[in-house]
Each structure stands twice: as C-alpha cells, then as structure tokens.
Design a protein around this motif. Structure first.
Motif, short mmCIF file in Angstrom:
data_model
loop_
_atom_site.label_atom_id
_atom_site.label_comp_id
_atom_site.label_asym_id
_atom_site.label_seq_id
_atom_site.Cartn_x
_atom_site.Cartn_y
_atom_site.Cartn_z
N LEU A 104 -7.69 -1.44 -8.80
CA LEU A 104 -6.86 -0.92 -7.72
C LEU A 104 -5.75 -0.07 -8.32
O LEU A 104 -4.98 -0.55 -9.16
CB LEU A 104 -6.23 -2.06 -6.90
CG LEU A 104 -5.21 -1.62 -5.84
CD1 LEU A 104 -5.88 -0.82 -4.73
CD2 LEU A 104 -4.46 -2.82 -5.26
N VAL A 105 -5.68 1.20 -7.90
CA VAL A 105 -4.67 2.14 -8.36
C VAL A 105 -3.71 2.39 -7.20
O VAL A 105 -4.16 2.73 -6.10
CB VAL A 105 -5.30 3.47 -8.81
CG1 VAL A 105 -4.23 4.48 -9.19
CG2 VAL A 105 -6.26 3.23 -9.98
N VAL A 106 -2.43 2.23 -7.44
CA VAL A 106 -1.43 2.40 -6.39
C VAL A 106 -0.47 3.52 -6.76
O VAL A 106 0.18 3.47 -7.81
CB VAL A 106 -0.64 1.09 -6.13
CG1 VAL A 106 0.43 1.31 -5.08
CG2 VAL A 106 -1.60 -0.02 -5.69
N ASP A 107 -0.40 4.52 -5.90
CA ASP A 107 0.63 5.55 -6.01
C ASP A 107 1.87 5.01 -5.32
O ASP A 107 1.99 5.03 -4.10
CB ASP A 107 0.16 6.85 -5.35
CG ASP A 107 1.21 7.95 -5.39
OD1 ASP A 107 2.33 7.71 -5.90
OD2 ASP A 107 0.92 9.06 -4.88
N GLY A 108 2.79 4.48 -6.12
CA GLY A 108 4.04 3.93 -5.60
C GLY A 108 5.21 4.84 -5.94
O GLY A 108 6.29 4.36 -6.31
N ALA A 109 5.00 6.14 -5.78
CA ALA A 109 6.00 7.12 -6.21
C ALA A 109 7.35 6.88 -5.58
O ALA A 109 8.39 7.14 -6.19
CB ALA A 109 5.51 8.54 -5.89
N TRP A 110 7.36 6.40 -4.32
CA TRP A 110 8.61 6.29 -3.59
C TRP A 110 9.31 4.95 -3.76
O TRP A 110 10.26 4.66 -3.03
CB TRP A 110 8.36 6.56 -2.11
CG TRP A 110 8.06 8.00 -1.87
CD1 TRP A 110 6.83 8.60 -1.75
CD2 TRP A 110 9.02 9.05 -1.79
NE1 TRP A 110 6.97 9.95 -1.58
CE2 TRP A 110 8.31 10.26 -1.60
CE3 TRP A 110 10.42 9.11 -1.84
CZ2 TRP A 110 8.93 11.49 -1.48
CZ3 TRP A 110 11.04 10.32 -1.72
CH2 TRP A 110 10.30 11.50 -1.55
#
Length: 472
Positions: free
Chosen positions: A190-196
């Motif tokens: 699982l890859v999560v873009d948690g940029a914010w």
C-alpha cells in the motif's frame, strides 16, 4: 555565528553543514554561478548552497545526506527514507517506477494527484480505478473504502500495488489501516500519498500517519505543513514488500543531479524540530485552531469540515448555505493580507501548521467573518455528488494516450472519442476523465453541469470546456 534559534544543528547534519558554509564564507569554484554574491541579482539567491561542493564534497565524502535520511527514517518508523528537492511530485513518480514493470496493473484512487498520473505514464503502469466515498452534504471526497479496494483486487488479481492519497486535499481522512489489511491480504504494498500531512502522527490529537497504520510507502511534503523550503519532500518506506534498490533507482532516475542544499538542510531541520518539540508546537496550533473553529461555527449557514474523519489543522469552509461566493471572500482575504490555500465558489481552504498560533488564527478568523458578512446572500445547493460518480471506460493505457497524437475538438464532438488529458471539477478534484478513457455522454454531461454551476474545471487544457483534447 549563523543563527540556529532552537539549537538544532547538533541533531541535523545537513543544517549544520549549511550553517558552517555560511560561517566560513568560502570562495567557491563550483556551481551555482552566483558564487554566493548577492550584489548581482539581489537577495533572491541568498542561502542557495548546493549539496555537492557546498554542504558536502562533490564526492559526498561526509555522508551527510545519508545520515540525515537515516534519522528521518527512524523518526517515521521506516526502513529507508529519501529526501526530495522536487516535492511530492518527484517522490510520487519515483515510487511509481519502483512498483512494477510496464503493463503491470495497479489499483489507484480516483483522487490521484497529477504527479501520480504522470508516474503511471513514466512507469507504463495501468490503473484499476477506485473511487472515494463522497459526502452528499458537501460534495467533498471522503476516504477510499477498503471494500472498494478489495473488489478492485478481486477483479485484477495481477495488480502489483495499491496507491491512494490520504488525507485528501481538503483534509478528509480514510481508513488507511483497513486499506493496508486488504492490500497485504493480496500480497501487495500500500502506497500512500500523504503530501498534506507531514505533521500526522506527531500529536495525540492528530490522525496517525500512514506508516503507523500499516502502509508500506509514505510520500509526504516537508514544505506543506512543516517549516521547510518549498519543494522539500520525503519518501519513507518499509521494505518487506518494496524493493529498496528499485526505490533508490526510481528516486535517482527522476531527481535533479544538482539538488538544492538549502532545501535538503531545511528538511533535516524540520525533522529535528518535529522530533524535539513537534508535539508542543502542534499542541499550540491545535488549541488556536479549536478557538478559531468555535468562532467560525457561530456563523449562520457556514459549514466547517470537522470531526474524527478530518485533519484538525485544515480549516475547510463550505459556503453554499451562507450564499457567499468563495472567490469574493478570497479577494477580501487577499486585501487583508491573509491569502488562503484554495478558494472556489463553494469552498475556502486554509492550511494551519505548527508555525501558527492565536495571533495568526485570530487575524484569519476576523478577516473571514468580515468577508462573509459583506458577501452573504441566498443559500444555494451544493453541486451534487453524482458529478463524481461517472464510471470510467478505459480504452488505452495512460502511457499510450499520453504519447498518442492528439487534437483539440469542440467539446460536443469529443463524445465517443478517447480523452488525451485529465479533467476534474475542483473541488474535490476527482477526475471525471483521464487520459485513455472514452468520453461518454455521462462524463460530458457531468463536466458541463459542474462548469455551469460555477465549479472550476481543473487540469484541462481548456478549462472553459469549449474544446477537449482527444486522441487523433
């Protein structure tokens, strides 16, 4: 001696190197070409120290970057970390290159950032789309439900990864732990873009970050909610299901070979600050934000995104019941010296970080209250969530559509053709069309309805929807 107001340099090797460079004032015969002179083009280049031949030798003999990245990995509980001077955009694309081979399928949230779409193009990956739930009261996206990912993986058992963005741009938080369980049950990362949400997980009143919830890769922007230079980001990974050599290769393939030392040093400094006093600073910001929410909640008709499924440091104002136009509100805020992250007809988004306190939140709240009073009008409906429920019809892989000959045609004539661009009403930014998808009557109708309701159409070459780019 160069300023180090919180005494971080002993715990931040890249920051220490940046400060030493400033203290020693060398006469460099390396890039950048301004040679640290600010009398040529001004202070715009002040502090621009390179990594190679600046913070470290050209051979990186000091190992400072590797040391700083290892400290960040330890803080976030990752096996490896890589710093990026190209923002989460570079980080997302690097991760895409590490996940599979051209032609492999990946389950991807429909709330993808443009950088992730380009990552699919670069890597030749084929998306199997999943949509987030949408709040019918606000028209804004919630999390991607684990059940939707489970169905997608059952339909695409050969998928090599699951990629989602969480929290969303408007700060809504999904069930990342549930997503990790589903992905791992199928043997994929699982890859999560948690940029914010680089601040997530560092105060008990904040949502936990994705690695704490079982994700394999977390991409986050140090510059969005931490005190780092613009374009500072991190890729953090556990390596049980992700090949670290492939991840390194992806990072290096897409990174500049002349990384800005100031960006790297600020990432290192922000990490050290978060480790030392992050909880204290975040606690003060959270308390100030709660007081601002209390004042704003008293405004008739104003809806604030709030509660367990949201990031409490994202102030999202939903305006339809006030009758105020968010663009007019934004103009007032700009005039008051209080710019916000985003404003659309129905929405104002303000980012709060650990740099904020009661003084900044009071100034923001005062300006918002005055603007809403000035622009109040009759209540209007929220653009329906059905706008974002269009089923995509994938005809070509994104990479093939990206490189195909394309032409702009009148919008009505695009129906039945294959779209060559990303088109998303914003907010919430969920694509109605993506490259390689057929332009159906339902998709065209949804986009026109959103445009006519005053919603901005994002990413399209022609945001007026007079024309649309399609595969020739």
């Amino acid at each position: 001696m160069a300023a180090d107001p919180r005494g971080l340099r002993g715990d931040a090797p890249l920051l220490d190197a940046w400060l030493r460079f400033r203290e020693q004032a060398p006469t460099p015969f390396t890039i950048p070409g301004h040679k640290q002179r600010t009398d040529l083009v001004g202070d715009v280049v002040a502090g621009d120290v390179p990594l190679y031949g600046g913070l470290d030798t050209v051979k990186l003999a000091g190992g400072l970057l590797a040391d700083a990245e290892a400290r960040a990995a330890a803080l976030w509980g990752a096996d490896v970390c890589r710093f990026s001077t190209g923002g989460a955009t570079h980080a997302n694309q690097a991760v895409a290159l590490a996940l599979g081979r051209p032609g492999d399928r990946v389950v991807v949230s429909r709330t993808l950032h443009r950088s992730l779409l380009l990552g699919l193009v670069l890597a030749g990956l084929i998306p199997v789309w999943v949509r987030p739930d949408v709040d019918p009261a606000t028209g804004l996206p919630l999390g991607v439900p684990p059940a939707a990912v489970a169905r997608a993986l059952a339909a695409a058992p050969d998928a090599v990864a699951v990629l989602v963005g969480d929290p969303s741009y408007v700060g809504t938080v999904g069930d990342v732990a549930g997503l990790a369980e589903v992905a791992h049950g199928h043997g994929v990362p699982l890859v999560v873009d948690g940029a914010w949400a680089a601040h997530a997980g560092f105060h008990p009143d904040l949502p936990r970050h994705a690695l704490q919830l079982g994700a394999d890769v977390l991409v986050t922007s140090a510059h969005k909610t931490l005190p780092a230079w613009s374009q500072a980001a991190l890729v953090l990974a556990r390596t049980d299901r992700v090949d670290p050599a492939r991840l390194d290769a992806g990072v290096e393939a897409t990174a500049t070979t002349s990384p800005a030392g100031a960006v790297l040093a600020s990432t290192d400094a922000a990490r050290a600050l978060l480790a030392r006093v992050g909880e204290e600073l975040l606690g003060a910001a959270l308390a100030a934000t709660r007081r601002a929410r209390e004042r704003l909640a008293a405004v008739p008709g104003l809806v604030l995104l709030d509660g367990p499924g949201t990031d409490p440091l994202k102030l999202v104002l939903v305006l339809p019941d006030t009758g105020a136009d968010g663009i007019a509100v934004e103009q007032d805020l700009l005039a008051a010296g209080v710019p916000v992250e985003a404003a659309e007809r129905d929405l104002v988004v303000a980012v709060v970080s650990l740099a904020d306190d009661d003084a900044t939140l009071q100034r923001f709240t005062d300006a918002v209250l005055a603007a809403l009073q000035r622009h109040r009008g009759p209540a209007r409906p929220v653009v329906g969530a059905a706008v974002y429920a269009v089923d995509p019809e994938q005809v070509l892989p994104p990479r093939e559509a990206f490189f195909a000959d394309a032409e702009a045609v009148p919008f009505a004539a695009a129906v039945g053709r294959v779209c060559a661009e990303l088109v998303a009403p914003y907010p919430p930014g969920i694509p109605v069309l993506a490259p390689g998808e057929r332009v159906t009557g339902a998709a065209a109708g949804a986009l026109l309805a959103a445009r006519d309701a005053g919603v901005r159409v994002a990413y399209a070459a022609d945001p007026t929807l007079t024309t649309l780019r399609v595969v020739r």
